[in-house]
Design an enzyme around this catalytic site. Structure first.
Site, PDB file in Angstrom:
ATOM      1  N   ASP A   1       1.051  -1.092  -0.042  1.00 48.25           N
ATOM      2  CA  ASP A   1       0.105  -0.070   0.024  1.00 48.25           C
ATOM      3  C   ASP A   1       0.857   1.242  -0.045  1.00 48.25           C
ATOM      4  O   ASP A   1       1.807   1.353   0.849  1.00 48.25           O
ATOM      5  CB  ASP A   1      -0.895   0.140   1.368  1.00 48.25           C
ATOM      6  CG  ASP A   1      -2.015   1.073   1.101  1.00 48.25           C
ATOM      7  OD1 ASP A   1      -2.280   1.450   0.042  1.00 48.25           O
ATOM      8  OD2 ASP A   1      -2.682   1.335   2.196  1.00 48.25           O
TER       9      ASP A   1
ATOM     10  N   TYR B   1       1.325   5.659  -0.417  1.00 44.51           N
ATOM     11  CA  TYR B   1       0.720   6.801   0.253  1.00 44.51           C
ATOM     12  C   TYR B   1       0.858   7.831  -0.592  1.00 44.51           C
ATOM     13  O   TYR B   1       1.580   9.028  -0.094  1.00 44.51           O
ATOM     14  CB  TYR B   1       1.334   6.794   1.312  1.00 44.51           C
ATOM     15  CG  TYR B   1       0.931   7.848   2.851  1.00 44.51           C
ATOM     16  CD1 TYR B   1      -0.287   7.687   3.351  1.00 44.51           C
ATOM     17  CD2 TYR B   1       1.752   8.640   3.358  1.00 44.51           C
ATOM     18  CE1 TYR B   1      -0.784   8.588   4.352  1.00 44.51           C
ATOM     19  CE2 TYR B   1       1.619   9.661   4.189  1.00 44.51           C
ATOM     20  CZ  TYR B   1       0.066   9.400   4.619  1.00 44.51           C
ATOM     21  OH  TYR B   1      -0.060  10.428   5.715  1.00 44.51           O
TER      22      TYR B   1
ATOM     23  N   HIS C   1      -4.048  13.753   0.719  1.00 41.06           N
ATOM     24  CA  HIS C   1      -4.248  13.021   1.545  1.00 41.06           C
ATOM     25  C   HIS C   1      -3.037  13.102   2.749  1.00 41.06           C
ATOM     26  O   HIS C   1      -3.652  13.254   3.753  1.00 41.06           O
ATOM     27  CB  HIS C   1      -4.595  11.538   1.117  1.00 41.06           C
ATOM     28  CG  HIS C   1      -4.464  10.260   2.372  1.00 41.06           C
ATOM     29  ND1 HIS C   1      -5.649  10.613   3.189  1.00 41.06           N
ATOM     30  CD2 HIS C   1      -3.718   9.510   2.783  1.00 41.06           C
ATOM     31  CE1 HIS C   1      -5.491   9.575   4.217  1.00 41.06           C
ATOM     32  NE2 HIS C   1      -3.999   8.927   3.994  1.00 41.06           N
TER      33      HIS C   1
ATOM     34  N   ARG D   1      -0.178  16.239  13.167  1.00 38.07           N
ATOM     35  CA  ARG D   1       1.204  16.768  13.603  1.00 38.07           C
ATOM     36  C   ARG D   1       1.145  18.291  13.329  1.00 38.07           C
ATOM     37  O   ARG D   1       0.314  18.886  14.032  1.00 38.07           O
ATOM     38  CB  ARG D   1       2.426  16.173  12.413  1.00 38.07           C
ATOM     39  CG  ARG D   1       2.409  14.852  12.705  1.00 38.07           C
ATOM     40  CD  ARG D   1       3.741  14.277  12.109  1.00 38.07           C
ATOM     41  NE  ARG D   1       3.376  14.381  10.533  1.00 38.07           N
ATOM     42  CZ  ARG D   1       2.809  13.376   9.814  1.00 38.07           C
ATOM     43  NH1 ARG D   1       2.389  12.263  10.543  1.00 38.07           N
ATOM     44  NH2 ARG D   1       2.563  13.451   8.323  1.00 38.07           N
TER      45      ARG D   1
ATOM     46  N   GLU E   1     -10.963   3.821   3.115  1.00 39.90           N
ATOM     47  CA  GLU E   1      -9.966   4.469   2.223  1.00 39.90           C
ATOM     48  C   GLU E   1     -10.294   4.256   0.945  1.00 39.90           C
ATOM     49  O   GLU E   1     -10.200   3.107   0.168  1.00 39.90           O
ATOM     50  CB  GLU E   1      -8.449   4.225   2.556  1.00 39.90           C
ATOM     51  CG  GLU E   1      -8.184   4.367   3.959  1.00 39.90           C
ATOM     52  CD  GLU E   1      -6.643   4.307   4.183  1.00 39.90           C
ATOM     53  OE1 GLU E   1      -5.800   3.469   3.685  1.00 39.90           O
ATOM     54  OE2 GLU E   1      -6.088   5.055   5.180  1.00 39.90           O
TER      55      GLU E   1
ATOM     56  N   GLU F   1      -9.041   4.083  -2.533  1.00 40.49           N
ATOM     57  CA  GLU F   1      -8.008   3.688  -3.274  1.00 40.49           C
ATOM     58  C   GLU F   1      -8.063   2.619  -4.450  1.00 40.49           C
ATOM     59  O   GLU F   1      -9.286   2.516  -4.769  1.00 40.49           O
ATOM     60  CB  GLU F   1      -7.050   2.925  -2.298  1.00 40.49           C
ATOM     61  CG  GLU F   1      -6.721   3.425  -1.107  1.00 40.49           C
ATOM     62  CD  GLU F   1      -5.525   2.828  -0.425  1.00 40.49           C
ATOM     63  OE1 GLU F   1      -4.655   2.380  -0.909  1.00 40.49           O
ATOM     64  OE2 GLU F   1      -5.456   3.117   0.888  1.00 40.49           O
TER      65      GLU F   1
ATOM     66  N   THR G   1      -4.922   6.331  -0.093  1.00 39.87           N
ATOM     67  CA  THR G   1      -6.068   7.075  -0.037  1.00 39.87           C
ATOM     68  C   THR G   1      -6.175   8.338  -1.196  1.00 39.87           C
ATOM     69  O   THR G   1      -5.071   9.044  -1.243  1.00 39.87           O
ATOM     70  CB  THR G   1      -6.548   7.767   1.314  1.00 39.87           C
ATOM     71  OG1 THR G   1      -6.340   6.608   2.354  1.00 39.87           O
ATOM     72  CG2 THR G   1      -7.854   8.460   1.018  1.00 39.87           C
TER      73      THR G   1
HETATM   74 MN    MN Z   1      -4.293   2.322   2.690  1.00 36.47          MN
END
Ligand code: MN
Length: 424
Positions: free
Chosen positions: A134, A136, A141, A150, A207, A209, A357
């Site tokens: 997976d 990112y 996102h 953060r 999510e 995707e 995502t």
């Molecule tokens: Mn994911």
């Protein structure tokens, strides 16, 4: 242009208007019915095209495949023949269904042998998934998550624009659309001042995707370049990467996602080939700072795929909660695969690589409830008057995707999953 993608093609098989599966699509999947065992098939409109029957009747002569490649409960044996062989197969199916090759069109007694109404079949998971990764790769996102958890001024971690960040996931729990899932249980730490608790996940999320599926790659120790990547990609599916946000928050330091992610990911049934998607290529975002040479690429490698997510509460109509698009990805598939193999990691036929995502730039294009409800602070209103911060028991989450250009619309069908309560 790949001949099967020709926008002027039509089929003698009746196809509903606005179908996801016109003759320009011709995806691959696994079907079974009361009368046929699990086997490879394509799809046109509301019919599955039985490749075993087609092979039996002699329509696939001269191709690289034997009938036994199709007479299987997974597509992997077919995929072992690689991209060029699959392209020739898809082109042959196109010729037969368009009538350019009139043999099947004229053999009317064969039609019911090879074309099965979609309501008479069931799909199975199309591939034996060896490994699942997976990524990112959506900047929107990653920025949203970084802003929430953060520092809004430094939302992206320092590595993000240098590395297509990803992690190795769990292949065994990837399930087909329409397979319900149970709300996972696990450890959570809702109160920072108190010890952790154990119980059903309270912040269950989807999510949005897409995932690509590979052919066999190169031997261990060799790499695939961005230029070579297309040759190793078979096709794509919709991918709902189920996530337990409260479990995730407590467990993910220092080694990343674990039980918050591996209880289920849901995929759509028909693999739309990368060949069919070539017509919908589009430019990606400008990458700044400049990427390392092994991540540079030529041509348009993003793909314009409209995506949406709907939530359907029990016995109520569905509400679309998100409109996004795969074209927003910062890192494209070619870069992901080049990065994945740059250290010599080998890839295999049937491996699945999810995008991460897919959020867009606007609030209604965020690809998870975490972002749509902004950590639960801004609940989403559904058409039945109820509200959602996250996904509730008995909700069904539905994802859909399609591409549209030059009067041709090809789609992915849907991935639909109902959430059942935890059983204690
Ligand atoms: Mn994911």
């Amino acid at each position: 242009m790949i001949e099967a993608n020709n926008p002027s093609l039509t089929s003698w098989v009746k196809v509903p208007e606005n179908t996801d599966f016109p003759i320009q699509n011709l995806p691959f999947g696994i079907i079974k019915s009361n009368s046929v065992s699990a086997r490879a098939a394509s799809r046109i409109g509301d019919h599955a095209l039985d490749l075993v029957a087609l092979s039996d009747l002699g329509y696939l002569e001269g191709l690289e495949f034997a009938k036994s490649d199709f007479d299987q409960a997974k597509l992997n044996p077919m995929m072992k023949h690689g991209k060029q062989a699959l392209r020739k197969l898809r082109n042959r199916l196109s010729e037969l269904l368009s009538g350019k090759d009139e043999s099947l069109k004229n053999a009317t007694d064969h039609h019911t042998k090879v074309l099965i109404p979609i309501e008479e079949i069931e799909n199975e998971l199309p591939v034996e998934i060896g490994d699942y990764t997976d990524f990112y790769s959506s900047i929107e996102h990653a920025t949203n998550v970084g802003t929430m958890f953060r520092d809004p001024d430094n939302a992206l971690l320092p590595n993000w624009k240098y590395i297509p960040v990803g992690y190795h996931g769990r292949a065994s729990s990837i399930i087909l659309s329409e397979t319900p899932i149970k709300r996972p249980k696990g450890q959570q730490k809702p109160d920072p001042e108190k010890p952790p608790v154990f119980g059903p996940c309270k912040l269950l999320d989807f999510e949005l995707e897409m995932a690509f599926i590979t052919f066999d790659g190169k031997p261990l120790g060799e790499s695939i370049s961005t230029k070579e990547a297309d040759e190793y990609i078979f096709g794509m599916v919709l991918f709902n990467d189920w996530s337990a946000r409260d479990i995730q928050k407590w467990e993910y330091v220092p080694l990343g996602p674990f039980l918050a992610k591996n209880f289920a990911s849901s995929v759509s049934a028909w693999i739309v080939t990368l060949d069919a998607l070539e017509s919908f290529r589009t430019a990606g975002p400008k990458q700044e700072p400049e990427v390392f040479p092994y991540l540079k690429y030529e041509g348009d490698k993003n793909i314009d795929i409209n995506l949406e997510v709907a939530i359907q509460p029990e016995n109520a109509e569905e509400t679309t909660v998100c409109h996004s698009n795969y074209k927003h990805m910062y890192w494209n598939q070619n870069q992901q695969l080049a990065h994945h193999s740059v250290n010599g990691c080998n890839i295999k036929a049937g491996d699945m690589y999810a995008s991460g995502t897919i959020s867009g730039p606007t609030k209604d294009s965020y690809g998870s409830m975490l972002e749509l409800s902004w950590k639960g602070t801004q609940p989403i209103k559904l058409n039945d008057g109820s509200e959602r911060k996250f996904i509730q028991d008995h909700d069904t989450v539905i994802m859909r995707g399609n591409c549209e250009k030059n009067g041709v619309r090809i789609g992915f069908g849907e991935v639909r999953t109902k959430v059942l309560p935890t059983n204690d």
